[in-house]
Design an enzyme around this catalytic site. Structure first.
Site, PDB file in Angstrom:
ATOM      1  N   LYS A   7       0.821  -1.213   0.000  1.00 18.79           N
ATOM      2  CA  LYS A   7       0.000   0.000   0.000  1.00 18.79           C
ATOM      3  C   LYS A   7       0.855   1.264   0.000  1.00 18.79           C
ATOM      4  O   LYS A   7       0.598   2.191  -0.756  1.00 18.79           O
ATOM      5  CB  LYS A   7      -0.911   0.054   1.247  1.00 18.79           C
ATOM      6  CG  LYS A   7      -1.953  -1.023   1.328  1.00 18.79           C
ATOM      7  CD  LYS A   7      -2.891  -0.799   2.512  1.00 18.79           C
ATOM      8  CE  LYS A   7      -2.209  -0.756   3.857  1.00 18.79           C
ATOM      9  NZ  LYS A   7      -1.663  -2.035   4.330  1.00 18.79           N
ATOM     10  N   ARG A  61      -9.050   1.463   8.821  1.00 21.67           N
ATOM     11  CA  ARG A  61      -8.653   0.108   9.211  1.00 21.67           C
ATOM     12  C   ARG A  61      -9.768  -0.620   9.948  1.00 21.67           C
ATOM     13  O   ARG A  61      -9.679  -1.825  10.160  1.00 21.67           O
ATOM     14  CB  ARG A  61      -7.488   0.144  10.202  1.00 21.67           C
ATOM     15  CG  ARG A  61      -6.120   0.466   9.675  1.00 21.67           C
ATOM     16  CD  ARG A  61      -5.384  -0.722   9.152  1.00 21.67           C
ATOM     17  NE  ARG A  61      -4.069  -0.956   9.673  1.00 21.67           N
ATOM     18  CZ  ARG A  61      -2.966  -0.304   9.297  1.00 21.67           C
ATOM     19  NH1 ARG A  61      -3.005   0.661   8.431  1.00 21.67           N
ATOM     20  NH2 ARG A  61      -1.804  -0.651   9.783  1.00 21.67           N
ATOM     21  N   ARG A  79      11.644  -6.160   4.570  1.00 20.28           N
ATOM     22  CA  ARG A  79      11.522  -4.724   4.310  1.00 20.28           C
ATOM     23  C   ARG A  79      12.554  -3.904   5.088  1.00 20.28           C
ATOM     24  O   ARG A  79      12.763  -4.109   6.276  1.00 20.28           O
ATOM     25  CB  ARG A  79      10.105  -4.289   4.693  1.00 20.28           C
ATOM     26  CG  ARG A  79       9.804  -2.853   4.424  1.00 20.28           C
ATOM     27  CD  ARG A  79       8.352  -2.629   4.195  1.00 20.28           C
ATOM     28  NE  ARG A  79       7.523  -2.924   5.358  1.00 20.28           N
ATOM     29  CZ  ARG A  79       6.204  -2.840   5.347  1.00 20.28           C
ATOM     30  NH1 ARG A  79       5.566  -2.509   4.228  1.00 20.28           N
ATOM     31  NH2 ARG A  79       5.502  -3.111   6.420  1.00 20.28           N
ATOM     32  N   ARG A  85      11.828  -1.704  10.484  1.00 21.92           N
ATOM     33  CA  ARG A  85      10.866  -1.114  11.420  1.00 21.92           C
ATOM     34  C   ARG A  85      10.651  -2.051  12.607  1.00 21.92           C
ATOM     35  O   ARG A  85      10.600  -3.258  12.426  1.00 21.92           O
ATOM     36  CB  ARG A  85       9.523  -0.918  10.702  1.00 21.92           C
ATOM     37  CG  ARG A  85       9.427   0.371   9.954  1.00 21.92           C
ATOM     38  CD  ARG A  85       8.276   0.390   8.981  1.00 21.92           C
ATOM     39  NE  ARG A  85       6.999  -0.112   9.506  1.00 21.92           N
ATOM     40  CZ  ARG A  85       5.881  -0.118   8.797  1.00 21.92           C
ATOM     41  NH1 ARG A  85       5.866   0.359   7.554  1.00 21.92           N
ATOM     42  NH2 ARG A  85       4.766  -0.579   9.306  1.00 21.92           N
ATOM     43  N   ARG A  98       0.269  -8.411  13.871  1.00 25.52           N
ATOM     44  CA  ARG A  98      -0.370  -7.444  12.961  1.00 25.52           C
ATOM     45  C   ARG A  98      -1.336  -8.165  12.019  1.00 25.52           C
ATOM     46  O   ARG A  98      -2.402  -7.657  11.698  1.00 25.52           O
ATOM     47  CB  ARG A  98       0.697  -6.687  12.163  1.00 25.52           C
ATOM     48  CG  ARG A  98       1.445  -5.680  13.016  1.00 25.52           C
ATOM     49  CD  ARG A  98       2.611  -5.081  12.288  1.00 25.52           C
ATOM     50  NE  ARG A  98       2.212  -4.169  11.233  1.00 25.52           N
ATOM     51  CZ  ARG A  98       3.042  -3.736  10.288  1.00 25.52           C
ATOM     52  NH1 ARG A  98       4.293  -4.132  10.261  1.00 25.52           N
ATOM     53  NH2 ARG A  98       2.612  -2.905   9.368  1.00 25.52           N
TER      54      ARG A  98
HETATM   55  P1  AMP Z   1       1.167   0.815   8.674  1.00 26.25           P
HETATM   56  O1  AMP Z   1       2.435   1.489   8.325  1.00 26.25           O
HETATM   57  O2  AMP Z   1      -0.022   1.325   7.912  1.00 26.25           O
HETATM   58  O3  AMP Z   1       1.255  -0.693   8.647  1.00 26.25           O
HETATM   59  O4  AMP Z   1       0.849   1.217  10.211  1.00 26.25           O
HETATM   60  C1  AMP Z   1       1.760   0.922  11.262  1.00 26.25           C
HETATM   61  C2  AMP Z   1       1.024   0.902  12.588  1.00 26.25           C
HETATM   62  O5  AMP Z   1       0.434   2.196  12.860  1.00 26.25           O
HETATM   63  C3  AMP Z   1      -0.139  -0.075  12.667  1.00 26.25           C
HETATM   64  O6  AMP Z   1       0.287  -1.395  12.997  1.00 26.25           O
HETATM   65  C4  AMP Z   1      -0.988   0.550  13.768  1.00 26.25           C
HETATM   66  O7  AMP Z   1      -0.431   0.325  15.045  1.00 26.25           O
HETATM   67  C5  AMP Z   1      -0.847   2.043  13.483  1.00 26.25           C
HETATM   68  N1  AMP Z   1      -1.891   2.497  12.518  1.00 26.25           N
HETATM   69  C6  AMP Z   1      -1.694   2.985  11.258  1.00 26.25           C
HETATM   70  N2  AMP Z   1      -2.861   3.300  10.680  1.00 26.25           N
HETATM   71  C7  AMP Z   1      -3.821   2.989  11.587  1.00 26.25           C
HETATM   72  C8  AMP Z   1      -5.244   3.070  11.581  1.00 26.25           C
HETATM   73  N3  AMP Z   1      -5.910   3.529  10.510  1.00 26.25           N
HETATM   74  N4  AMP Z   1      -5.912   2.665  12.690  1.00 26.25           N
HETATM   75  C9  AMP Z   1      -5.266   2.223  13.785  1.00 26.25           C
HETATM   76  N5  AMP Z   1      -3.935   2.097  13.867  1.00 26.25           N
HETATM   77  C10 AMP Z   1      -3.206   2.488  12.775  1.00 26.25           C
END
Ligand code: AMP
Length: 212
Positions: free
Chosen positions: A14, A87, A126, A159, A170
């Site tokens: 994404k 989400r 990654r 990360r 996750r």
């Molecule tokens: P991502 O980079 O989109 O995988 O996001 C990394 C982390 O940020 C996720 O595992 C969540 O802990 C938090 N996060 C990002 N976007 C959201 C969202 N829309 N709702 C809740 N937590 C989020």
């Protein structure tokens, strides 16, 4: 104005696709994950509040995320690409209300579909540049020199939430939250085969913009 939502499991690409779409279509990329990581690395009040949730692979509370996203919408001009939001069903409902309140055109919703086995390797491999944030993958898109960014020579880092035990959590969280979100968008969803390479996935999405 053109607005896009990208849905898909962790590691489905994404973030990378959102960057490409935002560059190609001149849209603002809004990545809730990037915003949250930035708060954590700057040690802001919000960052300190959510750090343990994020590093264990959980989801940040809906209210906080919706507020963050709403702020980002304030300076949208030509449109946005939402990466990692919504989400949960509650976020999707609130997002609809925000779109209506701002009189934005309804977003195109892409669902990047990939099988889970494929994804574990993508995430564990990654590496992100600590300065310019470009993303590499030691298996699929390695840097020319190990742990060094091709673009600015920055150090490549894994990360915290891409570490294996966190990745598994996750996925669990994703599995439990995504079905209601997919249901919410239902007829509007455009499913993309995201197991293909980057360019192919991008073309699948991009082809839709000639039609709308
Ligand atoms: P991502 O980079 O989109 O995988 O996001 C990394 C982390 O940020 C996720 O595992 C969540 O802990 C938090 N996060 C990002 N976007 C959201 C969202 N829309 N709702 C809740 N937590 C989020």
């Amino acid at each position: 104005m053109q607005n896009i939502i990208l849905l898909g499991p962790p590691g489905s690409g994404k973030g990378t696709q959102a960057t490409k779409l935002s560059e190609k279509l001149n849209l603002k990329k809004i990545s809730t994950g990037d915003i949250i990581r930035d708060h954590i690395s700057r040690g802001t009040e919000l960052g300190l509040k959510v750090k343990s949730i994020v590093t264990s692979g959980g989801l940040v509370p809906d209210e906080l995320i919706i507020e963050l996203f709403e702020c980002e919408l304030e300076n949208v001009q030509t449109g946005f690409v939402a990466d990692g939001f919504p989400r949960t069903k509650r976020q999707a409902e609130q997002f609809d209300a925000l779109i209506e309140a701002n009189s934005f055109p309804y977003p195109i919703v892409f669902y990047l579909k990939v099988e889970q086995d494929n994804l574990i390797k993508r995430m564990a491999g990654r590496r992100t540049c600590s300065t310019c944030k470009k993303v590499f993958n030691v298996f699929f898109a390695p840097p020319k020199k190990e742990n060094v960014c091709d673009f600015d020579g920055g150090e490549l880092i894994c990360r915290d939430d891409d570490k294996e035990e966190v990745v598994l959590n996750r996925f669990k969280v994703y599995e439990s939250e995504i079905a209601p979100v997919l249901n919410f968008y239902n007829q509007k969803l455009i499913t993309v085969d995201a197991s293909k390479n980057l360019e192919d996935v991008f073309s699948q999405m991009f082809s839709h913009f000639n039609l709308v």
